[in-house]
Design a protein around this motif. Sequence first.
Motif, PDB file in Angstrom:
ATOM      1  N   TYR A 176       0.837  -1.202   0.000  1.00 59.85           N
ATOM      2  CA  TYR A 176       0.000   0.000   0.000  1.00 59.85           C
ATOM      3  C   TYR A 176       0.870   1.249   0.000  1.00 59.85           C
ATOM      4  CZ  TYR A 176      -4.471   2.378   0.966  1.00 59.85           C
ATOM      5  OH  TYR A 176      -5.608   3.147   0.884  1.00 59.85           O
ATOM      6  N   TRP A 177       1.900   1.273   0.865  1.00 55.76           N
ATOM      7  CA  TRP A 177       2.821   2.422   0.899  1.00 55.76           C
ATOM      8  C   TRP A 177       3.499   2.612  -0.455  1.00 55.76           C
ATOM      9  CZ3 TRP A 177       5.589   0.502   5.963  1.00 55.76           C
ATOM     10  CH2 TRP A 177       4.722   0.661   7.035  1.00 55.76           C
ATOM     11  N   GLY A 178       3.925   1.491  -1.039  1.00 55.24           N
ATOM     12  CA  GLY A 178       4.596   1.574  -2.330  1.00 55.24           C
ATOM     13  C   GLY A 178       3.706   2.168  -3.401  1.00 55.24           C
ATOM     14  N   ARG A 179       2.438   1.815  -3.374  1.00 58.81           N
ATOM     15  CA  ARG A 179       1.511   2.322  -4.392  1.00 58.81           C
ATOM     16  C   ARG A 179       1.167   3.786  -4.173  1.00 58.81           C
ATOM     17  NH1 ARG A 179      -1.949  -3.356  -4.601  1.00 58.81           N
ATOM     18  NH2 ARG A 179      -0.505  -4.375  -6.065  1.00 58.81           N
ATOM     19  N   ILE A 180       1.222   4.241  -2.944  1.00 61.01           N
ATOM     20  CA  ILE A 180       1.062   5.669  -2.696  1.00 61.01           C
ATOM     21  C   ILE A 180       2.211   6.426  -3.346  1.00 61.01           C
ATOM     22  CG2 ILE A 180       1.078   7.461  -0.918  1.00 61.01           C
ATOM     23  CD1 ILE A 180      -0.237   5.425   0.972  1.00 61.01           C
ATOM     24  N   ILE A 181       3.415   5.907  -3.187  1.00 61.47           N
ATOM     25  CA  ILE A 181       4.614   6.566  -3.710  1.00 61.47           C
ATOM     26  C   ILE A 181       4.620   6.581  -5.238  1.00 61.47           C
ATOM     27  CG2 ILE A 181       7.138   6.359  -3.885  1.00 61.47           C
ATOM     28  CD1 ILE A 181       7.028   5.220  -0.996  1.00 61.47           C
ATOM     29  N   THR A 182       4.207   5.484  -5.854  1.00 62.31           N
ATOM     30  CA  THR A 182       4.241   5.408  -7.319  1.00 62.31           C
ATOM     31  C   THR A 182       3.060   6.100  -7.983  1.00 62.31           C
ATOM     32  OG1 THR A 182       3.084   3.268  -7.323  1.00 62.31           O
ATOM     33  CG2 THR A 182       5.508   3.227  -7.254  1.00 62.31           C
ATOM     34  N   GLY A 183       2.060   6.504  -7.193  1.00 59.30           N
ATOM     35  CA  GLY A 183       0.878   7.162  -7.768  1.00 59.30           C
ATOM     36  C   GLY A 183      -0.075   6.186  -8.427  1.00 59.30           C
ATOM     37  N   ALA A 184      -0.143   4.953  -7.902  1.00 63.35           N
ATOM     38  CA  ALA A 184      -1.032   3.935  -8.466  1.00 63.35           C
ATOM     39  C   ALA A 184      -2.489   4.266  -8.176  1.00 63.35           C
ATOM     40  CB  ALA A 184      -0.682   2.557  -7.892  1.00 63.35           C
ATOM     41  N   LEU A 185      -3.377   3.627  -8.937  1.00 66.90           N
ATOM     42  CA  LEU A 185      -4.814   3.819  -8.770  1.00 66.90           C
ATOM     43  C   LEU A 185      -5.437   2.590  -8.138  1.00 66.90           C
ATOM     44  CD1 LEU A 185      -5.739   5.420 -12.222  1.00 66.90           C
ATOM     45  CD2 LEU A 185      -5.220   6.609 -10.069  1.00 66.90           C
ATOM     46  N   HIS A 186      -6.451   2.815  -7.325  1.00 65.59           N
ATOM     47  CA  HIS A 186      -7.212   1.702  -6.759  1.00 65.59           C
ATOM     48  C   HIS A 186      -7.942   0.951  -7.870  1.00 65.59           C
ATOM     49  CE1 HIS A 186      -6.927   2.099  -2.373  1.00 65.59           C
ATOM     50  NE2 HIS A 186      -6.809   3.412  -2.578  1.00 65.59           N
ATOM     51  N   THR A 187      -8.333  -0.277  -7.581  1.00 65.23           N
ATOM     52  CA  THR A 187      -9.077  -1.083  -8.540  1.00 65.23           C
ATOM     53  C   THR A 187     -10.386  -0.383  -8.897  1.00 65.23           C
ATOM     54  OG1 THR A 187      -8.155  -3.075  -7.553  1.00 65.23           O
ATOM     55  CG2 THR A 187     -10.076  -3.350  -8.982  1.00 65.23           C
ATOM     56  N   GLN A 188     -10.675  -0.312 -10.168  1.00 65.68           N
ATOM     57  CA  GLN A 188     -11.882   0.383 -10.641  1.00 65.68           C
ATOM     58  C   GLN A 188     -13.108  -0.477 -10.403  1.00 65.68           C
ATOM     59  OE1 GLN A 188     -11.364   1.953 -14.529  1.00 65.68           O
ATOM     60  NE2 GLN A 188     -13.386   2.890 -14.643  1.00 65.68           N
ATOM     61  N   THR A 189     -14.145   0.107  -9.829  1.00 63.17           N
ATOM     62  CA  THR A 189     -15.372  -0.638  -9.526  1.00 63.17           C
ATOM     63  C   THR A 189     -16.594   0.071 -10.109  1.00 63.17           C
ATOM     64  OG1 THR A 189     -15.556   0.546  -7.419  1.00 63.17           O
ATOM     65  CG2 THR A 189     -14.465  -1.611  -7.382  1.00 63.17           C
ATOM     66  N   GLY A 190     -16.518   0.440 -11.357  1.00 64.43           N
ATOM     67  CA  GLY A 190     -17.649   1.086 -12.001  1.00 64.43           C
ATOM     68  C   GLY A 190     -17.539   2.593 -11.995  1.00 64.43           C
ATOM     69  N   GLU A 191     -16.806   3.146 -11.022  1.00 65.64           N
ATOM     70  CA  GLU A 191     -16.596   4.579 -10.965  1.00 65.64           C
ATOM     71  C   GLU A 191     -15.154   4.882 -11.353  1.00 65.64           C
ATOM     72  OE1 GLU A 191     -17.577   5.757  -7.043  1.00 65.64           O
ATOM     73  OE2 GLU A 191     -19.681   5.153  -7.199  1.00 65.64           O
ATOM     74  N   ALA A 192     -14.813   6.136 -11.422  1.00 67.07           N
ATOM     75  CA  ALA A 192     -13.444   6.531 -11.737  1.00 67.07           C
ATOM     76  C   ALA A 192     -12.503   6.025 -10.638  1.00 67.07           C
ATOM     77  CB  ALA A 192     -13.352   8.048 -11.860  1.00 67.07           C
ATOM     78  N   ALA A 193     -11.413   5.417 -11.042  1.00 70.46           N
ATOM     79  CA  ALA A 193     -10.466   4.871 -10.081  1.00 70.46           C
ATOM     80  C   ALA A 193      -9.777   5.998  -9.324  1.00 70.46           C
ATOM     81  CB  ALA A 193      -9.435   4.004 -10.801  1.00 70.46           C
ATOM     82  N   MET A 194      -9.676   5.835  -8.010  1.00 68.82           N
ATOM     83  CA  MET A 194      -9.062   6.841  -7.160  1.00 68.82           C
ATOM     84  C   MET A 194      -7.601   6.475  -6.889  1.00 68.82           C
ATOM     85  SD  MET A 194     -11.479   8.976  -6.724  1.00 68.82           S
ATOM     86  CE  MET A 194     -10.796   9.986  -5.402  1.00 68.82           C
ATOM     87  N   PRO A 195      -6.724   7.469  -6.782  1.00 64.66           N
ATOM     88  CA  PRO A 195      -5.323   7.178  -6.491  1.00 64.66           C
ATOM     89  C   PRO A 195      -5.131   6.754  -5.032  1.00 64.66           C
ATOM     90  CG  PRO A 195      -5.679   9.541  -6.544  1.00 64.66           C
ATOM     91  CD  PRO A 195      -6.964   8.909  -6.989  1.00 64.66           C
ATOM     92  N   TYR A 196      -4.104   5.970  -4.793  1.00 62.51           N
ATOM     93  CA  TYR A 196      -3.724   5.630  -3.424  1.00 62.51           C
ATOM     94  C   TYR A 196      -3.208   6.886  -2.740  1.00 62.51           C
ATOM     95  CZ  TYR A 196      -3.992   0.549  -4.124  1.00 62.51           C
ATOM     96  OH  TYR A 196      -4.422  -0.750  -4.344  1.00 62.51           O
ATOM     97  N   VAL A 197      -3.692   7.148  -1.526  1.00 66.26           N
ATOM     98  CA  VAL A 197      -3.253   8.307  -0.756  1.00 66.26           C
ATOM     99  C   VAL A 197      -2.951   7.853   0.674  1.00 66.26           C
ATOM    100  CG1 VAL A 197      -4.584   9.961  -2.123  1.00 66.26           C
ATOM    101  CG2 VAL A 197      -5.639   8.893  -0.117  1.00 66.26           C
ATOM    102  N   TRP A 198      -2.259   8.724   1.393  1.00 63.73           N
ATOM    103  CA  TRP A 198      -1.934   8.392   2.781  1.00 63.73           C
ATOM    104  C   TRP A 198      -3.201   8.538   3.632  1.00 63.73           C
ATOM    105  CZ3 TRP A 198       2.358   6.160   4.658  1.00 63.73           C
ATOM    106  CH2 TRP A 198       2.460   6.039   6.053  1.00 63.73           C
ATOM    107  N   ASP A 199      -3.809   7.416   3.965  1.00 62.71           N
ATOM    108  CA  ASP A 199      -5.050   7.417   4.718  1.00 62.71           C
ATOM    109  C   ASP A 199      -4.889   6.543   5.954  1.00 62.71           C
ATOM    110  OD1 ASP A 199      -4.940   4.902   3.609  1.00 62.71           O
ATOM    111  OD2 ASP A 199      -6.582   5.214   2.210  1.00 62.71           O
TER     112      ASP A 199
END
Length: 260
Positions: free
Chosen positions: A205-228
């Motif tokens: 999860y941390w790695g994907r925040i750093i690389t700017g990856a997107l969450h899996t799309q589930t019918g809506e626009a995919a959201m980027p990984y953020v520090w949550d």
Amino acid sequence: MKSFVFAKRITKEMLRDPVVYVFCLGFPILMLALFAVINIYAKQPTFALKSLVPGIMMFSFTFVMLSVSLQVSEDRSTSLLKRLYSSPMKAYQFVLGYAFPGIVLGILQAVICIIFGAIFGAIFSANYFQVGAAALLVVSQLPILIICVFGGILIGSLLNDKAAPGVTSALITTAGMLGGCWMPLDVMGKLETICRFLPFYPSVYWGRIITGALHTQTGEAAMPYVWDSVASLGIIPVAVFLVAAILLSFVAFRAQMQEK
């Protein structure tokens, strides 16, 4: 100094082991290539390189755990290590001697994942991340790498060379499935919640925040990984497993030393 001298010997032994070349170095490249190709032809792409590289990087560290556990367990069965026990070296020096080559191997794996991710990104015209993000990605994955290295020492100290590979293989499978390396855990509800209590998923999860990856799309626009909250609370299991792996590896190795 004694640990570094012993580490040189361990490094030479690792370089003779085909596991290092096949699984630790070759397999991550193969997986990156395979999933990159699948992502091109999938109707709904789920293996974007920004998301895939952190997952494969974490997963590749588990093969370092396999290599280290094999090295420790096999050394315990030889007369060489038994003779070394009579030397002035302490248990912690032996453990560090095993740990140093494993950490270096893991960092090499991380660099290979980044380089070949960039190569495949260029080949398939896929978005990739910048050099600064790549360096930060490696740093973010050091805790899980250290967990895997000392976990391998722990397994090798507790089990013989016949049992250690089986247990380590089970952990490799667990890390791959529950770390979200290629499974979309972010849409799996309760399963994702369970995975948060293990060190694998928060690391990815941390790695994907750093690389700017997107969450899996589930019918809506995919959201980027953020520090949550998932990222911040993930510090706890990673820290717990990190401390436990280091301490238990020292305790286990010292205990089996005293039995000889």
